[in-house]
Design a protein around this motif. Structure first.
Motif, PDB file in Angstrom:
ATOM      1  N   SER A 320       0.227  -1.209   0.065  1.00 52.81           N
ATOM      2  CA  SER A 320       0.054  -0.067  -0.133  1.00 52.81           C
ATOM      3  C   SER A 320       1.212   1.243  -0.335  1.00 52.81           C
ATOM      4  N   ASN A 321       0.132   2.000   0.651  1.00 50.64           N
ATOM      5  CA  ASN A 321       1.320   3.689   0.459  1.00 50.64           C
ATOM      6  C   ASN A 321       0.372   4.766   1.513  1.00 50.64           C
ATOM      7  N   TYR A 322       0.993   4.637   1.847  1.00 47.81           N
ATOM      8  CA  TYR A 322       0.761   6.753   2.805  1.00 47.81           C
ATOM      9  C   TYR A 322      -0.088   7.663   1.996  1.00 47.81           C
ATOM     10  N   ARG A 323      -0.207   8.019   1.066  1.00 47.95           N
ATOM     11  CA  ARG A 323      -0.717   8.720   0.132  1.00 47.95           C
ATOM     12  C   ARG A 323      -2.308   7.937   0.145  1.00 47.95           C
ATOM     13  N   ASN A 324      -3.104   6.880   0.368  1.00 45.99           N
ATOM     14  CA  ASN A 324      -3.845   6.340   0.121  1.00 45.99           C
ATOM     15  C   ASN A 324      -4.550   6.855   1.838  1.00 45.99           C
ATOM     16  N   LEU A 325      -4.242   7.668   2.313  1.00 50.51           N
ATOM     17  CA  LEU A 325      -5.319   8.273   3.353  1.00 50.51           C
ATOM     18  C   LEU A 325      -5.786   8.964   2.864  1.00 50.51           C
ATOM     19  N   TYR A 326      -7.519   9.558   2.963  1.00 46.92           N
ATOM     20  CA  TYR A 326      -7.932  10.844   2.694  1.00 46.92           C
ATOM     21  C   TYR A 326      -8.045  11.793   3.649  1.00 46.92           C
ATOM     22  N   TRP A 327      -7.461  11.172   5.126  1.00 45.57           N
ATOM     23  CA  TRP A 327      -7.479  11.962   5.994  1.00 45.57           C
ATOM     24  C   TRP A 327      -6.725  12.720   6.121  1.00 45.57           C
ATOM     25  N   THR A 328      -5.584  13.757   6.274  1.00 43.25           N
ATOM     26  CA  THR A 328      -4.266  14.078   5.876  1.00 43.25           C
ATOM     27  C   THR A 328      -3.941  13.588   7.768  1.00 43.25           C
ATOM     28  N   ILE A 329      -2.762  14.271   8.182  1.00 52.18           N
ATOM     29  CA  ILE A 329      -1.986  14.032   9.185  1.00 52.18           C
ATOM     30  C   ILE A 329      -2.266  15.345   9.888  1.00 52.18           C
ATOM     31  N   ALA A 330      -2.156  16.344   9.449  1.00 53.77           N
ATOM     32  CA  ALA A 330      -2.654  17.851   9.846  1.00 53.77           C
ATOM     33  C   ALA A 330      -4.388  17.578   9.800  1.00 53.77           C
ATOM     34  N   GLN A 331      -5.114  17.151   9.582  1.00 54.38           N
ATOM     35  CA  GLN A 331      -6.287  17.288   9.675  1.00 54.38           C
ATOM     36  C   GLN A 331      -6.666  16.055  11.106  1.00 54.38           C
ATOM     37  N   GLN A 332      -5.926  14.704  11.064  1.00 56.08           N
ATOM     38  CA  GLN A 332      -6.120  14.373  12.157  1.00 56.08           C
ATOM     39  C   GLN A 332      -5.847  14.728  13.666  1.00 56.08           C
ATOM     40  N   ILE A 333      -5.161  15.641  13.533  1.00 54.52           N
ATOM     41  CA  ILE A 333      -4.334  16.575  15.115  1.00 54.52           C
ATOM     42  C   ILE A 333      -5.459  17.463  14.983  1.00 54.52           C
ATOM     43  N   ALA A 334      -6.061  18.527  14.197  1.00 46.27           N
ATOM     44  CA  ALA A 334      -6.340  19.168  14.286  1.00 46.27           C
ATOM     45  C   ALA A 334      -7.764  19.513  14.960  1.00 46.27           C
ATOM     46  N   HIS A 335      -8.500  18.084  14.296  1.00 48.09           N
ATOM     47  CA  HIS A 335      -9.707  17.806  15.067  1.00 48.09           C
ATOM     48  C   HIS A 335     -10.298  17.387  15.842  1.00 48.09           C
ATOM     49  N   HIS A 336      -8.315  16.105  16.345  1.00 47.25           N
ATOM     50  CA  HIS A 336      -8.191  15.483  17.897  1.00 47.25           C
ATOM     51  C   HIS A 336      -8.575  17.506  18.788  1.00 47.25           C
ATOM     52  N   ALA A 337      -7.798  18.461  18.359  1.00 46.43           N
ATOM     53  CA  ALA A 337      -7.782  19.333  19.505  1.00 46.43           C
ATOM     54  C   ALA A 337      -8.525  20.263  19.951  1.00 46.43           C
ATOM     55  N   SER A 338     -10.005  20.022  18.533  1.00 48.57           N
ATOM     56  CA  SER A 338     -10.412  20.570  18.168  1.00 48.57           C
ATOM     57  C   SER A 338     -11.912  20.990  19.256  1.00 48.57           C
ATOM     58  N   GLY A 339     -11.478  20.155  19.888  1.00 46.05           N
ATOM     59  CA  GLY A 339     -12.648  19.861  21.329  1.00 46.05           C
ATOM     60  C   GLY A 339     -12.627  20.861  22.389  1.00 46.05           C
ATOM     61  N   GLY A 340     -11.168  20.857  22.255  1.00 51.65           N
ATOM     62  CA  GLY A 340     -10.470  21.083  23.854  1.00 51.65           C
ATOM     63  C   GLY A 340      -8.526  20.307  24.685  1.00 51.65           C
TER      64      GLY A 340
END
Length: 422
Positions: A320-340
């Motif tokens: 496989s390849n990391y490029r197959n991820l739909y959600w980026t690493i930045a989006q995952q972190i931003a969402h994780h912290a978005s609720g506080g």
């Protein structure tokens, strides 16, 4: 192209362009300490620190490299990481005599990787697993809900994730015991307790948080990658039958919490910078807090190999390849912290199974065998629907440069039989 005075095979994952961090302990004795992989060697950063090479840096006087985890170093922040990386790169350069020509220092600071034990790289306080591959989510949804309802309504709007179990994260090479749990096959009227019959792997990548955020304060997406120390390979072992019975309505529990394996070497973002590529187009457009001006991802080739007791060598079963991820690493972190939520030094975040568009790129047995209807046929004549006791599962990943690789080594584990019931 930069070259080290240490010979590095072209197929090595650890050229001077990489310089991943890890924790090691010499087999000859001595306490754990921090090192960097270079070719077939480990460079002992505690020895370099003792020799004064980090004196005028943010690490000076803190003994952050004479530690059994990377946490103290990671907590120093990105400017310190860049400073230390630059010094290490200079000392290993073929044209720099400081380490190359100092025989006593070389003896103290360079260890063959075969002469050391590699340990868990960080003290992991929290572990979050995402579900960021569209192909994987669609395949699993199709298997359980049908093609017309493959993706849940929220999936294209946010990076779905769940909170995992940090205490059972183990370093590559650690044996994995087949877990016990409640099972309820379709032909059984009531559940029973016993060893999982559907043990699976999950091809993932993870990243360690270097510096976190204050509780209640979200991380803007443009700043999200500043919080990442580096990336590792992850195998989030799964007991599919235990998971299928227990996960509704709250999600994975015992089906996931028994073991998660990570690779020992942590590859810094700086080493991956040349391999950035545009991120997949997202439709519908994400909400503003998940939009980045120039979204990108990484071109990291991934492979999975299986070796049964009957096989002399591992056999590749998926790519496989990391490029197959739909959600980026930045989006995952931003969402994780978005609720506080406050991310902290040493937290592990993982991508979820990374599957691609074709059968060979499916990142788990559930997909590869299409929930058991298409057994995996191995060259030794054996078949697998799920993983068996004695199987050794390994994953590797790398980026290919011009005449070199920037790689992650491997994450591997062998399956042991379940403990006997009392």
């Amino acid at each position: 192209m930069a070259r080290s005075f240490i010979h590095v095979d072209p197929d090595s994952h650890f050229p001077i362009q990489n310089l991943p961090y890890g924790v090691f302990r010499p087999r000859s004795g001595g306490p754990p300490r921090i090192g960097v992989a270079i070719g077939a060697y480990v460079l002992d950063l505690a020895a370099l620190d003792l020799a004064g090479y980090f004196d005028r840096t943010a690490a000076s006087g803190r003994a952050v490299f004479a530690q059994q985890s990377l946490n103290a170093f990671m907590a120093l922040g990105r400017q310190a990481w860049r400073e230390i990386r630059a010094i290490i790169g200079r000392l290993l350069d073929a044209d720099e005599p400081a380490l190359r020509d100092e025989e006593e220092l070389r003896k103290a600071a360079l260890h063959l990787q075969s002469d050391v034990e590699l340990l868990l790289p960080a003290e992991i306080g929290d572990y979050t697993d995402f579900y960021a591959s569209k192909a994987h989510a669609a395949n699993v949804g199709t298997l359980f809900r049908g093609k017309d309802h493959a993706l849940m309504p929220n999936w294209l709007h946010l990076p779905v994730g769940y909170h995992g179990r940090a205490s059972s994260v183990v370093v590559s090479g650690t044996d994995v015991r087949r877990p016990l749990g409640q099972l309820k096959p379709p032909d059984s009227a009531v559940p029973f307790f016993g060893p999982t019959r559907q043990l699976d792997f999950e091809l993932e990548m993870g990243w360690l948080i270097g510096t976190g955020n204050e509780q209640g304060r979200p991380i803007p997406i443009e700043e999200a990658e500043d919080h990442i120390f580096g990336l590792v390979l992850v195998n989030d072992w799964s007991a599919r039958d235990i998971q299928a019975w227990e996960y509704q309505p709250l999600g994975p529990f015992l089906g996931k919490s028994f073991a998660t394996s990570v690779s020992p070497w942590v590859v810094p973002l700086e080493a991956l910078a040349p391999f950035r590529i545009p991120a997949p187009e997202q439709e519908p457009e994400p909400l503003p807090y998940l939009r980045r001006r120039n979204p990108d991802t990484f071109d990291i080739q991934l492979e999975v190999s299986l070796q049964t007791d009957a096989m002399e060598r591992p056999e590749r079963i998926a790519t496989s390849n990391y490029r197959n991820l739909y959600w980026t690493i930045a989006q995952q972190i931003a969402h994780h912290a978005s609720g506080g939520c406050n991310l902290r030094t040493g937290d592990l975040l993982a991508s979820g199974t990374i599957s691609g568009p074709v059968k060979e790129s499916r990142g788990c047995m559930l997909e590869l065998t299409w929930r058991g209807t298409e057994p995996l046929r191995l060259s030794c004549g054996e078949e697998r629907v799920w993983l068996a006791d004695g199987d050794r599962l390994s994953m590797t990943g790398w980026c290919r440069g011009n005449g070199f690789k920037v790689g992650f080594g491997e994450v591997a584990g062998r399956i042991l039989p379940a403990h006997r019931l009392p």
